[in-house]
Design a protein around this motif. Structure first.
Motif, PDB file in Angstrom:
ATOM      1  N   GLU A  42       0.869  -1.191   0.163  1.00  0.00           N
ATOM      2  CA  GLU A  42       0.113   0.176  -0.059  1.00  0.00           C
ATOM      3  C   GLU A  42       0.798   1.306   0.058  1.00  0.00           C
ATOM      4  O   GLU A  42       0.491   2.094  -0.533  1.00  0.00           O
ATOM      5  CB  GLU A  42      -0.987   0.028   1.236  1.00  0.00           C
ATOM      6  CG  GLU A  42      -1.873  -1.108   1.389  1.00  0.00           C
ATOM      7  CD  GLU A  42      -1.162  -2.324   2.111  1.00  0.00           C
ATOM      8  OE1 GLU A  42      -0.246  -2.135   2.896  1.00  0.00           O
ATOM      9  OE2 GLU A  42      -1.138  -3.467   1.588  1.00  0.00           O
ATOM     10  N   GLU A  43       1.969   1.248   0.711  1.00  0.00           N
ATOM     11  CA  GLU A  43       2.828   2.263   0.818  1.00  0.00           C
ATOM     12  C   GLU A  43       3.806   2.543  -0.342  1.00  0.00           C
ATOM     13  O   GLU A  43       4.008   3.617  -0.823  1.00  0.00           O
ATOM     14  CB  GLU A  43       3.725   2.119   2.021  1.00  0.00           C
ATOM     15  CG  GLU A  43       3.053   2.327   3.385  1.00  0.00           C
ATOM     16  CD  GLU A  43       4.099   1.883   4.226  1.00  0.00           C
ATOM     17  OE1 GLU A  43       5.220   1.404   4.176  1.00  0.00           O
ATOM     18  OE2 GLU A  43       3.634   2.373   5.687  1.00  0.00           O
ATOM     19  N   ARG A  44       4.012   1.458  -1.117  1.00  0.00           N
ATOM     20  CA  ARG A  44       4.589   1.458  -2.705  1.00  0.00           C
ATOM     21  C   ARG A  44       3.717   2.261  -3.575  1.00  0.00           C
ATOM     22  O   ARG A  44       3.890   3.107  -4.275  1.00  0.00           O
ATOM     23  CB  ARG A  44       4.804   0.207  -3.207  1.00  0.00           C
ATOM     24  CG  ARG A  44       5.984  -0.598  -2.351  1.00  0.00           C
ATOM     25  CD  ARG A  44       6.359  -1.809  -2.996  1.00  0.00           C
ATOM     26  NE  ARG A  44       6.323  -2.768  -1.932  1.00  0.00           N
ATOM     27  CZ  ARG A  44       6.251  -4.158  -2.043  1.00  0.00           C
ATOM     28  NH1 ARG A  44       6.119  -4.807  -2.986  1.00  0.00           N
ATOM     29  NH2 ARG A  44       6.372  -5.001  -0.949  1.00  0.00           N
ATOM     30  N   TRP A  45       2.495   2.184  -3.406  1.00  0.00           N
ATOM     31  CA  TRP A  45       1.550   2.737  -4.425  1.00  0.00           C
ATOM     32  C   TRP A  45       1.313   4.162  -3.807  1.00  0.00           C
ATOM     33  O   TRP A  45       1.286   5.237  -4.798  1.00  0.00           O
ATOM     34  CB  TRP A  45      -0.093   2.129  -4.270  1.00  0.00           C
ATOM     35  CG  TRP A  45      -0.182   0.751  -5.176  1.00  0.00           C
ATOM     36  CD1 TRP A  45      -0.303  -0.485  -4.692  1.00  0.00           C
ATOM     37  CD2 TRP A  45      -0.330   0.752  -6.474  1.00  0.00           C
ATOM     38  NE1 TRP A  45      -0.226  -1.390  -5.516  1.00  0.00           N
ATOM     39  CE2 TRP A  45      -0.250  -0.511  -6.714  1.00  0.00           C
ATOM     40  CE3 TRP A  45      -0.320   1.905  -7.322  1.00  0.00           C
ATOM     41  CZ2 TRP A  45      -0.380  -0.800  -8.108  1.00  0.00           C
ATOM     42  CZ3 TRP A  45      -0.233   1.488  -8.741  1.00  0.00           C
ATOM     43  CH2 TRP A  45      -0.474   0.159  -9.053  1.00  0.00           C
ATOM     44  N   ALA A  46       1.341   4.476  -2.663  1.00  0.00           N
ATOM     45  CA  ALA A  46       1.474   5.963  -2.128  1.00  0.00           C
ATOM     46  C   ALA A  46       2.581   6.425  -2.674  1.00  0.00           C
ATOM     47  O   ALA A  46       2.446   7.728  -3.235  1.00  0.00           O
ATOM     48  CB  ALA A  46       1.383   6.000  -0.666  1.00  0.00           C
ATOM     49  N   ILE A  47       4.029   6.092  -2.685  1.00  0.00           N
ATOM     50  CA  ILE A  47       4.977   6.600  -3.049  1.00  0.00           C
ATOM     51  C   ILE A  47       4.918   6.665  -4.515  1.00  0.00           C
ATOM     52  O   ILE A  47       5.273   8.007  -5.060  1.00  0.00           O
ATOM     53  CB  ILE A  47       6.150   5.730  -2.701  1.00  0.00           C
ATOM     54  CG1 ILE A  47       6.313   5.587  -1.283  1.00  0.00           C
ATOM     55  CG2 ILE A  47       7.232   6.226  -3.592  1.00  0.00           C
ATOM     56  CD1 ILE A  47       7.550   4.899  -0.892  1.00  0.00           C
ATOM     57  N   ALA A  48       4.370   5.741  -5.347  1.00  0.00           N
ATOM     58  CA  ALA A  48       4.157   5.869  -6.988  1.00  0.00           C
ATOM     59  C   ALA A  48       3.196   7.199  -7.122  1.00  0.00           C
ATOM     60  O   ALA A  48       3.682   7.950  -8.041  1.00  0.00           O
ATOM     61  CB  ALA A  48       3.692   4.732  -7.439  1.00  0.00           C
ATOM     62  N   HIS A  49       2.322   7.268  -6.671  1.00  0.00           N
ATOM     63  CA  HIS A  49       1.420   8.280  -6.976  1.00  0.00           C
ATOM     64  C   HIS A  49       2.045   9.523  -6.510  1.00  0.00           C
ATOM     65  O   HIS A  49       1.855  10.840  -6.899  1.00  0.00           O
ATOM     66  CB  HIS A  49      -0.091   8.101  -6.377  1.00  0.00           C
ATOM     67  CG  HIS A  49      -0.832   6.941  -6.949  1.00  0.00           C
ATOM     68  ND1 HIS A  49      -1.257   7.192  -8.139  1.00  0.00           N
ATOM     69  CD2 HIS A  49      -1.322   5.959  -6.442  1.00  0.00           C
ATOM     70  CE1 HIS A  49      -1.951   6.192  -8.434  1.00  0.00           C
ATOM     71  NE2 HIS A  49      -1.973   5.349  -7.428  1.00  0.00           N
TER      72      HIS A  49
END
Length: 163
Positions: free
Chosen positions: A137-144
């Motif tokens: 979930e945090e990887r997605w947050a970083i990507a966005h």
């Protein structure tokens, strides 16, 4: 004086516990060696489906909370190399580490968030994988958040990056 020394010696010896009183109830401490059994073909580790589902596109919905979490995680994990603005000017670069590419280069601007998640997960070039340090979930947050940095760097509004 001798009596006091003898009394102290007897007291100290009486306080010692040899551990032999309950030895029968204690299991052996010897290691049991079993023969190697290979993993059967087609076996899947527990949690694999959930992990793959968490990394599947399109990822979570982009919200203010997700972007705030992405900024926090970006500053913790990415900014030492990539810099706060994503231009590859982090603190490790100032100490002699080779600079990573800027997120504002055209070849990186065209990456979709799911491609950024894959780079975070598996690493690329000198960047090692962060799969064991950053939750999906945090990887997605970083990507966005990276996409928002790229949009801000080009003058576009960060909201323009919504999937």
């Amino acid at each position: 004086m001798r009596l006091a020394a003898a009394f102290i010696a007897v007291f100290l010896l009486a306080a010692c516990d040899t551990g032999t009183e309950q030895r029968d109830a204690v299991a052996s401490t010897r290691a049991i060696q079993r023969p190697y059994l290979p993993v059967p073909p087609g076996s899947i580790a527990r949690g694999t489906a959930a992990r793959q589902a968490a990394l599947a596109a399109p990822g979570p919905e982009v919200t203010q909370e997700l972007m705030a979490r992405g900024e926090e995680r970006f500053r913790a994990f990415c900014s030492p190399c990539h810099g706060v603005s994503g231009r590859g000017d982090g603190t490790v670069v100032a100490r002699g580490f080779p600079p990573p590419p800027s997120y504002h280069e055209e070849r990186l601007r065209v990456l979709a968030p799911e491609q950024i998640v894959q780079v975070i997960t598996h690493g690329k070039g000198r960047m090692f994988p962060y799969a064991d340090r950053v939750l999906p979930e945090e990887r997605w947050a970083i990507a966005h958040y990276v996409k928002a940095l790229q949009a801000r760097g080009s003058g576009a509004a960060p909201e323009a990056i919504r999937p």
